[in-house]
Design a protein around this motif. Structure first.
Motif, PDB file in Angstrom:
ATOM      1  N   THR A  55      -3.269  -8.500  -8.314  1.00  0.00           N
ATOM      2  CA  THR A  55      -2.929  -9.799  -8.893  1.00  0.00           C
ATOM      3  C   THR A  55      -2.677 -10.822  -7.792  1.00  0.00           C
ATOM      4  O   THR A  55      -3.125 -11.976  -7.871  1.00  0.00           O
ATOM      5  CB  THR A  55      -1.679  -9.682  -9.788  1.00  0.00           C
ATOM      6  N   LEU A  56      -1.969 -10.409  -6.736  1.00  0.00           N
ATOM      7  CA  LEU A  56      -1.724 -11.300  -5.597  1.00  0.00           C
ATOM      8  C   LEU A  56      -3.040 -11.680  -4.924  1.00  0.00           C
ATOM      9  O   LEU A  56      -3.225 -12.835  -4.501  1.00  0.00           O
ATOM     10  CB  LEU A  56      -0.796 -10.625  -4.589  1.00  0.00           C
ATOM     11  N   TYR A  64      -5.558 -11.417   4.762  1.00  0.00           N
ATOM     12  CA  TYR A  64      -5.373 -11.801   6.160  1.00  0.00           C
ATOM     13  C   TYR A  64      -4.242 -12.809   6.359  1.00  0.00           C
ATOM     14  O   TYR A  64      -4.319 -13.690   7.195  1.00  0.00           O
ATOM     15  CB  TYR A  64      -6.684 -12.342   6.740  1.00  0.00           C
ATOM     16  N   ASP A  65      -3.172 -12.670   5.561  1.00  0.00           N
ATOM     17  CA  ASP A  65      -1.956 -13.434   5.786  1.00  0.00           C
ATOM     18  C   ASP A  65      -0.826 -12.439   6.011  1.00  0.00           C
ATOM     19  O   ASP A  65      -1.065 -11.249   6.229  1.00  0.00           O
ATOM     20  CB  ASP A  65      -1.667 -14.369   4.599  1.00  0.00           C
ATOM     21  N   VAL A  66       0.420 -12.896   5.950  1.00  0.00           N
ATOM     22  CA  VAL A  66       1.548 -12.001   6.199  1.00  0.00           C
ATOM     23  C   VAL A  66       1.586 -10.851   5.188  1.00  0.00           C
ATOM     24  O   VAL A  66       1.949  -9.717   5.520  1.00  0.00           O
ATOM     25  CB  VAL A  66       2.877 -12.788   6.185  1.00  0.00           C
ATOM     26  N   TRP A  67       1.171 -11.133   3.933  1.00  0.00           N
ATOM     27  CA  TRP A  67       1.159 -10.095   2.903  1.00  0.00           C
ATOM     28  C   TRP A  67       0.118  -9.024   3.195  1.00  0.00           C
ATOM     29  O   TRP A  67       0.255  -7.875   2.786  1.00  0.00           O
ATOM     30  CB  TRP A  67       0.888 -10.717   1.526  1.00  0.00           C
ATOM     31  N   LEU A  72       0.509  -2.383   2.313  1.00  0.00           N
ATOM     32  CA  LEU A  72      -0.363  -1.323   2.794  1.00  0.00           C
ATOM     33  C   LEU A  72      -0.914  -0.493   1.637  1.00  0.00           C
ATOM     34  O   LEU A  72      -0.397  -0.549   0.524  1.00  0.00           O
ATOM     35  CB  LEU A  72       0.407  -0.422   3.767  1.00  0.00           C
ATOM     36  N   GLU A  73      -1.948   0.304   1.938  1.00  0.00           N
ATOM     37  CA  GLU A  73      -2.595   1.097   0.891  1.00  0.00           C
ATOM     38  C   GLU A  73      -1.834   2.406   0.635  1.00  0.00           C
ATOM     39  O   GLU A  73      -1.302   3.008   1.562  1.00  0.00           O
ATOM     40  CB  GLU A  73      -4.044   1.424   1.281  1.00  0.00           C
ATOM     41  N   TYR A  74      -1.817   2.802  -0.619  1.00  0.00           N
ATOM     42  CA  TYR A  74      -1.258   4.104  -1.015  1.00  0.00           C
ATOM     43  C   TYR A  74      -2.192   4.746  -2.041  1.00  0.00           C
ATOM     44  O   TYR A  74      -1.762   5.316  -3.028  1.00  0.00           O
ATOM     45  CB  TYR A  74       0.135   3.933  -1.631  1.00  0.00           C
ATOM     46  N   ASN A  75      -3.494   4.637  -1.781  1.00  0.00           N
ATOM     47  CA  ASN A  75      -4.476   5.133  -2.745  1.00  0.00           C
ATOM     48  C   ASN A  75      -4.565   6.654  -2.773  1.00  0.00           C
ATOM     49  O   ASN A  75      -5.068   7.221  -3.739  1.00  0.00           O
ATOM     50  CB  ASN A  75      -5.864   4.560  -2.420  1.00  0.00           C
TER      51      ASN A  75
END
Length: 371
Positions: A55-56, A64-67, A72-75
């Motif tokens: 959604t973000l 490629y910003d602070v977010w 991080l990925e947890y797939n």
């Protein structure tokens, strides 16, 4: 924002919010399966996290910003959580042991690798030489190939298969017996997760090899809409069964008690065959005990231990078998099914209907169609 993204955002957020709500409720220490419920809650939390991240991304955050560095990925955690959810659900005495952490190794690897790859952006100045060999090729493989997504789907398929093996081999655990049908909803969950992952992996590989990753399948709407639906459904399934138990304690008896109960069982069987006591619509546990000259609690213990049935279910099964026999007798062709039910010992239409539905899973009319 266009109409389709708005609808997408609403669908993703509904799935995420419901996942968080149901997950929070399931996390409570409640019932025999509370450890399994916590694994299920964790699955919902990670699903919700992934839906929120997407959604973000729709709003341009996390690119490629602070977010980008925080989210991080947890797939690679879903398959392991599914496995431990099933493993703990089918074992009321389950304890998470130190050796079980090995199954979470892929999650730690993904976390560390994702952090390492995203950190390369601090060193990259637009040239290949600004990155180490590992940093450059790691970035290419991680960001421009469907590596993390294929492994994620493969792990879900692998652990779902392991979970299916556990379910297929389960009949009882020490001190407990599985109640028939109580694990069916988990089998449905595993099947859905497995099918979703197979379609997901095939889709992303087709996209990569035949369309050069042009459609960016992983970020395609169908994947996340499907994830949102699964999150909502999974939470609803777990919530509706959070206080249920798939097990019933098994009665432990000594050899001497077992011998006594077998004797009672033989006498009970003889009474039912010769005197057909089940045809008495007023038959009760007390009156049956009198006929057997045995105390009621021993008859109950005999039924629970030898037949693994309650008194009413045992008697009603005999009555239903009698109805079937009467239906198959051509002499009774002029009688209604209800009349035959009264003949077999049922004292009302309602009790007959309830018993047939409970014991056979079918309506009373099926007794005639199967004759």
């Amino acid at each position: 924002m266009e109409t389709i993204p708005i609808l997408l955002v609403v669908l993703l957020l509904i799935g995420a919010i419901q996942g968080i709500i149901f997950g929070t409720i399931l996390w409570q220490k409640n019932g025999l399966h509370y450890i399994a419920n916590r694994f299920l809650a964790t699955i919902l939390f990670f699903f919700s996290y992934r839906l929120i991240v997407e959604t973000l991304n729709i709003f341009g955050l996390g690119r490629y910003d602070v977010w980008y560095h925080i989210l991080l990925e947890y797939n690679w955690i879903y398959g392991t959580l599914i496995f431990f959810f099933v493993k703990s659900y089918v074992n009321p005495k389950f304890e998470f042991k130190r050796k079980d952490w090995i199954h979470f190794l892929p999650v730690f690897i993904e976390f560390a690798w994702s952090f390492f790859i995203k950190a390369q952006n601090f060193y990259w100045d637009g040239t290949r030489e600004s990155l180490t060999w590992l940093g450059y090729w790691g970035y290419v493989v991680w960001m421009h190939y469907p590596t993390m997504f294929v492994i994620s789907g493969a792990l879900i398929i692998f652990y779902s298969s392991k979970a299916e093996k556990i379910l297929s081999n389960m009949t009882s655990v020490e001190g407990y017996k599985i109640i028939p049908g109580k694990l069916d909803w988990i089998k449905r969950v595993i099947l859905v997760m497995k099918i979703f992952s197979i379609i997901y992996v095939l889709g992303i590989l087709i996209d990569f090899f035949f369309f050069n990753f042009a459609s960016n399948f992983f970020y395609g709407h169908p994947v996340f809409i499907g994830m949102a639906i699964i999150t909502y459904w999974l939470g609803l399934e777990g919530f509706s069964r959070r206080k249920e138990s798939a097990f019933k304690p098994t009665t432990t008896v000594s050899d001497k008690e077992k011998e006594q109960l077998v004797t009672i069982s033989n006498a009970l069987k003889l009474k039912m065959q010769e005197d057909q006591l089940f045809k008495d619509p007023e038959l009760t546990l007390a009156s049956l005990s009198e006929q057997l000259s045995v105390k009621p609690y021993l008859v109950t213990k005999c039924l629970n231990t030898i037949y693994e049935k309650k008194f009413n279910d045992y008697i009603n099964e005999l009555r239903i078998e009698e109805v079937k026999r009467l239906v198959n007798d051509s002499k009774n062709n002029n009688f209604t099914l209800l009349a035959l039910a009264y003949e077999a010992g049922f004292n009302s239409k309602a009790s007959f209907n309830r018993a047939v539905k409970k014991i056979t899973g079918k309506p009373p009319s099926a007794l005639k169609s199967n004759s």
